[in-house]
Design a protein around this motif. Structure first.
Motif, PDB file in Angstrom:
ATOM      1  N   VAL A  22      27.724 -18.352 -43.023  1.00 25.67           N
ATOM      2  CA  VAL A  22      27.418 -19.093 -44.245  1.00 25.67           C
ATOM      3  C   VAL A  22      26.924 -20.503 -43.903  1.00 25.67           C
ATOM      4  O   VAL A  22      26.010 -21.029 -44.547  1.00 25.67           O
ATOM      5  N   VAL A  23      27.518 -21.132 -42.889  1.00 24.46           N
ATOM      6  CA  VAL A  23      27.065 -22.457 -42.459  1.00 24.46           C
ATOM      7  C   VAL A  23      25.607 -22.397 -42.003  1.00 24.46           C
ATOM      8  O   VAL A  23      24.787 -23.258 -42.357  1.00 24.46           O
ATOM      9  N   VAL A  24      25.270 -21.391 -41.215  1.00 21.24           N
ATOM     10  CA  VAL A  24      23.890 -21.253 -40.712  1.00 21.24           C
ATOM     11  C   VAL A  24      22.916 -21.026 -41.866  1.00 21.24           C
ATOM     12  O   VAL A  24      21.839 -21.646 -41.930  1.00 21.24           O
ATOM     13  N   VAL A  25      23.275 -20.152 -42.797  1.00 18.43           N
ATOM     14  CA  VAL A  25      22.406 -19.895 -43.958  1.00 18.43           C
ATOM     15  C   VAL A  25      22.242 -21.165 -44.793  1.00 18.43           C
ATOM     16  O   VAL A  25      21.129 -21.531 -45.202  1.00 18.43           O
ATOM     17  N   GLY A  26      23.346 -21.861 -45.042  1.00 18.04           N
ATOM     18  CA  GLY A  26      23.281 -23.099 -45.807  1.00 18.04           C
ATOM     19  C   GLY A  26      22.448 -24.161 -45.120  1.00 18.04           C
ATOM     20  O   GLY A  26      21.664 -24.873 -45.772  1.00 18.04           O
ATOM     21  N   SER A  27      22.587 -24.275 -43.806  1.00 19.77           N
ATOM     22  CA  SER A  27      21.791 -25.245 -43.045  1.00 19.77           C
ATOM     23  C   SER A  27      20.305 -24.926 -43.142  1.00 19.77           C
ATOM     24  O   SER A  27      19.469 -25.831 -43.292  1.00 19.77           O
ATOM     25  N   THR A  28      19.970 -23.657 -43.067  1.00 26.66           N
ATOM     26  CA  THR A  28      18.568 -23.246 -43.174  1.00 26.66           C
ATOM     27  C   THR A  28      17.991 -23.610 -44.539  1.00 26.66           C
ATOM     28  O   THR A  28      16.873 -24.130 -44.636  1.00 26.66           O
ATOM     29  N   LEU A  29      18.738 -23.353 -45.594  1.00 22.79           N
ATOM     30  CA  LEU A  29      18.265 -23.679 -46.942  1.00 22.79           C
ATOM     31  C   LEU A  29      18.099 -25.184 -47.128  1.00 22.79           C
ATOM     32  O   LEU A  29      17.123 -25.652 -47.728  1.00 22.79           O
ATOM     33  N   LEU A  30      19.053 -25.969 -46.600  1.00 26.40           N
ATOM     34  CA  LEU A  30      18.985 -27.416 -46.776  1.00 26.40           C
ATOM     35  C   LEU A  30      17.927 -28.067 -45.896  1.00 26.40           C
ATOM     36  O   LEU A  30      17.535 -29.208 -46.139  1.00 26.40           O
ATOM     37  N   SER A  31      17.469 -27.366 -44.879  1.00 23.24           N
ATOM     38  CA  SER A  31      16.424 -27.915 -44.018  1.00 23.24           C
ATOM     39  C   SER A  31      15.019 -27.639 -44.561  1.00 23.24           C
ATOM     40  O   SER A  31      14.038 -28.123 -43.998  1.00 23.24           O
ATOM     41  N   LEU A  32      14.932 -26.870 -45.651  1.00 25.40           N
ATOM     42  CA  LEU A  32      13.624 -26.594 -46.263  1.00 25.40           C
ATOM     43  C   LEU A  32      13.091 -27.842 -46.968  1.00 25.40           C
ATOM     44  O   LEU A  32      13.870 -28.610 -47.541  1.00 25.40           O
ATOM     45  N   PRO A  33      11.803 -28.060 -46.971  1.00 31.07           N
ATOM     46  CA  PRO A  33      11.220 -29.228 -47.664  1.00 31.07           C
ATOM     47  C   PRO A  33      11.585 -29.291 -49.141  1.00 31.07           C
ATOM     48  O   PRO A  33      11.722 -30.368 -49.711  1.00 31.07           O
ATOM     49  N   VAL A  34      11.759 -28.123 -49.777  1.00 32.80           N
ATOM     50  CA  VAL A  34      12.077 -28.098 -51.198  1.00 32.80           C
ATOM     51  C   VAL A  34      13.469 -28.641 -51.479  1.00 32.80           C
ATOM     52  O   VAL A  34      13.795 -28.981 -52.629  1.00 32.80           O
ATOM     53  N   ALA A  35      14.305 -28.770 -50.461  1.00 33.43           N
ATOM     54  CA  ALA A  35      15.679 -29.228 -50.652  1.00 33.43           C
ATOM     55  C   ALA A  35      15.814 -30.744 -50.633  1.00 33.43           C
ATOM     56  O   ALA A  35      16.864 -31.270 -51.019  1.00 33.43           O
ATOM     57  N   VAL A  36      14.783 -31.453 -50.171  1.00 28.28           N
ATOM     58  CA  VAL A  36      14.875 -32.911 -50.062  1.00 28.28           C
ATOM     59  C   VAL A  36      13.837 -33.572 -50.950  1.00 28.28           C
ATOM     60  O   VAL A  36      12.781 -32.996 -51.243  1.00 28.28           O
ATOM     61  N   GLU A  37      14.153 -34.778 -51.399  1.00 26.28           N
ATOM     62  CA  GLU A  37      13.235 -35.525 -52.250  1.00 26.28           C
ATOM     63  C   GLU A  37      11.970 -35.889 -51.476  1.00 26.28           C
ATOM     64  O   GLU A  37      11.970 -35.956 -50.247  1.00 26.28           O
ATOM     65  N   ALA A  38      10.885 -36.140 -52.215  1.00 27.05           N
ATOM     66  CA  ALA A  38       9.613 -36.538 -51.604  1.00 27.05           C
ATOM     67  C   ALA A  38       9.802 -37.810 -50.784  1.00 27.05           C
ATOM     68  O   ALA A  38      10.449 -38.758 -51.227  1.00 27.05           O
ATOM     69  N   GLY A  39       9.260 -37.801 -49.586  1.00 30.04           N
ATOM     70  CA  GLY A  39       9.385 -38.949 -48.704  1.00 30.04           C
ATOM     71  C   GLY A  39      10.596 -38.908 -47.803  1.00 30.04           C
ATOM     72  O   GLY A  39      10.728 -39.737 -46.895  1.00 30.04           O
ATOM     73  N   GLN A  40      11.521 -37.966 -48.049  1.00 28.43           N
ATOM     74  CA  GLN A  40      12.709 -37.816 -47.211  1.00 28.43           C
ATOM     75  C   GLN A  40      12.443 -36.761 -46.133  1.00 28.43           C
ATOM     76  O   GLN A  40      11.636 -35.857 -46.318  1.00 28.43           O
ATOM     77  N   ARG A  41      13.166 -36.885 -45.034  1.00 25.97           N
ATOM     78  CA  ARG A  41      12.974 -35.971 -43.910  1.00 25.97           C
ATOM     79  C   ARG A  41      14.047 -34.896 -43.927  1.00 25.97           C
ATOM     80  O   ARG A  41      15.229 -35.196 -44.036  1.00 25.97           O
ATOM     81  N   ALA A  42      13.617 -33.648 -43.814  1.00 24.08           N
ATOM     82  CA  ALA A  42      14.553 -32.524 -43.785  1.00 24.08           C
ATOM     83  C   ALA A  42      15.000 -32.280 -42.350  1.00 24.08           C
ATOM     84  O   ALA A  42      14.510 -31.384 -41.660  1.00 24.08           O
ATOM     85  N   SER A  43      15.939 -33.085 -41.870  1.00 27.54           N
ATOM     86  CA  SER A  43      16.428 -32.971 -40.496  1.00 27.54           C
ATOM     87  C   SER A  43      17.399 -31.802 -40.377  1.00 27.54           C
ATOM     88  O   SER A  43      18.268 -31.605 -41.233  1.00 27.54           O
ATOM     89  N   TRP A  44      17.267 -31.018 -39.297  1.00 29.25           N
ATOM     90  CA  TRP A  44      18.182 -29.898 -39.079  1.00 29.25           C
ATOM     91  C   TRP A  44      19.607 -30.389 -38.853  1.00 29.25           C
ATOM     92  O   TRP A  44      20.562 -29.793 -39.336  1.00 29.25           O
ATOM     93  N   THR A  45      19.756 -31.500 -38.125  1.00 29.66           N
ATOM     94  CA  THR A  45      21.092 -32.047 -37.870  1.00 29.66           C
ATOM     95  C   THR A  45      21.757 -32.465 -39.174  1.00 29.66           C
ATOM     96  O   THR A  45      22.932 -32.176 -39.416  1.00 29.66           O
ATOM     97  N   SER A  46      20.990 -33.142 -40.025  1.00 29.52           N
ATOM     98  CA  SER A  46      21.525 -33.548 -41.326  1.00 29.52           C
ATOM     99  C   SER A  46      21.874 -32.335 -42.175  1.00 29.52           C
ATOM    100  O   SER A  46      22.918 -32.308 -42.842  1.00 29.52           O
ATOM    101  N   ALA A  47      21.010 -31.317 -42.156  1.00 33.61           N
ATOM    102  CA  ALA A  47      21.270 -30.101 -42.927  1.00 33.61           C
ATOM    103  C   ALA A  47      22.505 -29.373 -42.409  1.00 33.61           C
ATOM    104  O   ALA A  47      23.344 -28.908 -43.189  1.00 33.61           O
ATOM    105  N   LEU A  48      22.634 -29.285 -41.081  1.00 34.42           N
ATOM    106  CA  LEU A  48      23.802 -28.629 -40.484  1.00 34.42           C
ATOM    107  C   LEU A  48      25.080 -29.375 -40.834  1.00 34.42           C
ATOM    108  O   LEU A  48      26.094 -28.758 -41.205  1.00 34.42           O
ATOM    109  N   PHE A  49      25.050 -30.694 -40.720  1.00 28.94           N
ATOM    110  CA  PHE A  49      26.228 -31.506 -41.032  1.00 28.94           C
ATOM    111  C   PHE A  49      26.630 -31.327 -42.495  1.00 28.94           C
ATOM    112  O   PHE A  49      27.809 -31.112 -42.808  1.00 28.94           O
TER     113      PHE A  49
END
Length: 446
Positions: A22-49
């Protein structure tokens, strides 16, 4: 090969693997561009955390939830909090009951390992209770908060309902995420916001087996199980004892309680005491608290909430059992008794094992983070205990510990969420008998 698969497929390891997936799936979803506001960076580390923090119902965040994530990202976090609060195996069992109306033996064993029930036969009744209590508590909290946001703060009905739902789930699951950069500091004066959150956090932190016991007679403690009496009693002691301690240390602090009227100071102290039990929200600036308040908070966060609850820590029952062991030893009594019940020696060893391994985890995490960051010991210790106890409070250093520090905290959150519970289940299920005993001899103690 079969032996390897058999070992991996043990209930405790299945629970760990399910959370990891579930952590891996959630990290993948949060690392997608659609998950972050315009101008923000979808970092994998941030998504994993963030995904680990949500699934492990911690609440530590490297990015501001409201400004960094889009509505899609917030909904992913909301779903992860709910899944983590329910428990993966518990949620799977609920879905199986809804779809087919029955549970197989493997499903009951997996759910037993996660919910810490005494036997597979109790699982069906317990998970049905989990669903009812969770939905009822979250619905009631959502209604109160949404009404307050709508009537008291002029939020549009849809936005008020969304804010109420998000914070109801966040509080009951003890996740600690909030939709404002200052968490709940802007509502420090508002009992219609703070007190429902406190109640939701405390109820979620009691543990689902306690609810089953309370059904026998909510106002007749003599009918409760020993587990329920110990959990409720220790929860009350730590909640109100923590409130008094925080109130005394922060009463005149100009950065926290000082500017507040006396009544609001008491409410703020109660709020902080409740949130250290694994709630994770804050109504005053934790970074401005005195160092002795941080120490008090460290102790409360380390102890945590009830067993098989949405909260973390070593659990109040573990803490209480160790206290009874010490008391029996000081009295010279041959048995450890609680409420006219003798505690098995195996249970005493389990409590001691969980407590000492948890201490070792906190010490190791503190050492690693001290090596990786320039922050002081009291700040680092607070951060480590908060991560391990899946609390989510911070002195403000979470975003500044660097990538390596974030990975270390991610591991601590995962270990803290699953370590004590999984270890407790594994120890309970892994009982071996020996047909002989060695001669007795021991070293000097003390």
């Amino acid at each position: 090969m079969k032996n390897v698969l058999r070992r991996i497929n043990t209930p405790s390891r299945v629970v760990v693997a399910a959370f990891l997936v579930v952590v891996v799936v959630g990290s993948t979803l949060l690392s997608l561009p659609v998950a972050v506001e315009a101008g923000q960076r979808a970092s994998w580390t941030s998504a994993l955390f963030t995904a680990t923090s949500a699934v492990c119902v911690t609440g530590l965040a490297v990015q501001d939830t409201a400004t960094h994530w889009t509505l899609f990202g917030e909904l992913v976090i909301l779903a992860l909090m709910q899944i983590g609060g329910f428990g993966i195996m518990t949620l799977a069992s609920i879905l199986a009951l809804v779809v087919s109306g029955k549970l197989g033996l493997r499903a009951r064993l997996n759910a037993q390992a996660e919910t810490r029930t005494l036997g597979p036969g109790e699982v069906r009744r317990l998970i049905a209770g989990v669903a009812k209590v969770t939905l009822a508590a979250e619905a009631l909290t959502t209604a109160v908060l949404a009404a307050r946001f709508f009537l008291g703060y002029g939020e549009p009905p849809g936005r008020a309902l969304y804010q109420g739902l998000f914070h109801a789930v966040s509080s009951f699951t003890n996740a600690g995420f909030a939709l404002w950069p200052d968490s709940m500091m802007r509502f420090v004066h508002d009992p219609w916001i703070c007190l429902p959150l406190v109640v939701s956090v405390v109820v979620g932190g009691l543990g689902f087996p306690v609810y089953t016991a309370l059904r026998r007679g909510p106002f007749h403690p003599g009918r409760w199980s020993l587990h329920a009496r110990v959990t409720v009693g220790m929860t009350a002691v730590l909640l109100f004892g923590g409130t008094l301690a925080v109130l005394l240390t922060e009463w005149d602090n100009p950065g926290t309680f000082g500017p507040l009227p006396p009544g609001q100071r008491i409410m703020a102290a109660l709020f902080h005491s409740a949130m250290t039990r694994s709630g994770g929200m804050n109504s005053v600036d934790v970074s401005q608290m005195h160092e002795n308040t941080w120490l008090i908070s460290d102790v409360l966060m380390f102890v945590g909430a009830g067993s098989a609850s949405t909260g973390g820590g070593i659990k109040v029952t573990t803490f209480a059992l160790l206290g009874y062991v010490i008391l029996a030893e000081l009295r010279g009594e041959p048995d450890v008794t609680v409420g006219r019940r003798r505690l098995p020696e195996q249970l005493q060893r389990q409590a001691l094992t969980i407590a000492l391994l948890s201490v070792a985890s906190v010490v190791a995490g503190t050492f690693v983070l001290m090596m990786l960051t320039p922050f002081k010991l009291d700040q680092v210790l607070f951060e480590v205990v908060s991560a391990f106890g899946t609390v989510g409070l911070s002195t403000g250093i979470t975003g500044d510990v660097g990538t390596a520090g974030h990975l270390a905290l991610t591991v601590l959150m995962f270990v803290g969420r699953l370590g004590p519970a999984t270890l407790g289940a594994a120890l309970a299920l892994h009982v071996q008998t020996r047909r002989f005993r060695y001669p007795e001899e021991g070293p000097l103690v003390g």
